[in-house]
Write an enzyme that holds these catalytic residues in place. Structure first.
Site, PDB file in Angstrom:
ATOM      1  CB  CYS A   8      -2.141   4.872  21.348  1.00  0.00           C
ATOM      2  SG  CYS A   8      -3.363   6.016  20.666  1.00  0.00           S
ATOM      3  NE  ARG A  14      -4.353   2.413  23.409  1.00  0.00           N
ATOM      4  CZ  ARG A  14      -3.603   1.447  22.883  1.00  0.00           C
ATOM      5  NH1 ARG A  14      -3.018   0.581  23.698  1.00  0.00           N
ATOM      6  NH2 ARG A  14      -3.435   1.347  21.582  1.00  0.00           N
ATOM      7  CG  ASP A 125      -6.731   0.009  21.639  1.00  0.00           C
ATOM      8  OD1 ASP A 125      -7.582   0.878  21.923  1.00  0.00           O
ATOM      9  OD2 ASP A 125      -6.136  -0.038  20.549  1.00  0.00           O
TER      10      ASP A 125
HETATM   11  P1  4NP Z   1      -6.102   3.901  20.312  1.00  0.00           P
HETATM   12  O1  4NP Z   1      -7.314   2.921  19.940  1.00  0.00           O
HETATM   13  O2  4NP Z   1      -4.853   3.258  19.742  1.00  0.00           O
HETATM   14  O3  4NP Z   1      -6.079   3.902  21.813  1.00  0.00           O
HETATM   15  O4  4NP Z   1      -6.435   5.234  19.734  1.00  0.00           O
HETATM   16  C1  4NP Z   1      -7.666   2.613  18.626  1.00  0.00           C
HETATM   17  C2  4NP Z   1      -8.444   3.487  17.912  1.00  0.00           C
HETATM   18  C3  4NP Z   1      -8.841   3.170  16.616  1.00  0.00           C
HETATM   19  C4  4NP Z   1      -8.473   1.962  16.068  1.00  0.00           C
HETATM   20  C5  4NP Z   1      -7.681   1.072  16.784  1.00  0.00           C
HETATM   21  C6  4NP Z   1      -7.275   1.406  18.071  1.00  0.00           C
HETATM   22  N1  4NP Z   1      -8.913   1.632  14.753  1.00  0.00           N
HETATM   23  O5  4NP Z   1      -8.717   0.477  14.340  1.00  0.00           O
HETATM   24  O6  4NP Z   1      -9.467   2.534  14.073  1.00  0.00           O
END
Ligand code: 4NP
Length: 159
Positions: A8, A14, A125
């Site tokens: 992800c 995710r 997300d």
């Molecule tokens: P993920 O969600 O892609 O599902 O892990 C996110 C987690 C952190 C961030 C963005 C999306 N961030 O900007 O730190």
């Protein structure tokens, strides 16, 4: 050995959820010796902070009685492309970002998790939606469908 990498953006919400849910499905069927399962992100900022799994992911897994194990964020590397058999993204943006790092998907290894279902779509997300229940439902649907795909296509050694 079937090598699976869930991917992800941040690798804290995710893809670790998919890694943990899929690892538990494999373990429940006693197939853990046939798999190597990991997850990674297309961005590296959480790796810099040595970030573990997001509390929202931890809490929903606990509520659903899924055994938890920790995972620390890491950015996907170019050589992951050759190492893993299945590179499973959460959304189309991930696929674009993965190919920017690994090069084009010449071996057709990169899919979205929900491409294995009858209703192919992105997984939103929860970092932005805050809806970890919806993420859990989507990730579980995708992991079940991917497992079924492996079984139906004779990728697993029957015990
Ligand atoms: P993920 O969600 O892609 O599902 O892990 C996110 C987690 C952190 C961030 C963005 C999306 N961030 O900007 O730190």
């Amino acid at each position: 050995m079937i090598k699976v990498l869930f991917v992800c953006l941040g690798n804290i919400c995710r893809s670790p959820m998919a890694q943990i849910i899929f690892q538990n499905m494999v373990n429940e069927d006693g197939l853990e010796n046939q798999f190597e399962i990991d997850s990674a992100g297309t961005e590296g900022y959480n790796e810099l902070y040595h970030a573990g799994v997001h509390s929202g992911t931890k809490e929903i897994l606990k509520r659903k009685n899924i055994p938890f194990f920790e995972h620390y964020s890491r950015k996907i590397r170019k050589n992951d492309y050759d190492y893993y058999d299945y590179i499973i993204a959460m959304d189309m943006e991930n696929i674009n970002d993965i190919e920017n790092i690994t090069g084009i998907d010449k071996d057709n290894k990169i899919k979205r998790l929900l491409d294995y279902t009858n209703n192919p779509r992105n997984i939103k997300d929860p970092w932005y939606t805050g809806n970890f229940e919806e993420t859990y439902e989507d990730v579980t649907e995708g992991c079940r469908a991917f497992f079924k795909y492996l079984l139906l296509n004779n990728k697993l050694e029957q015990l």
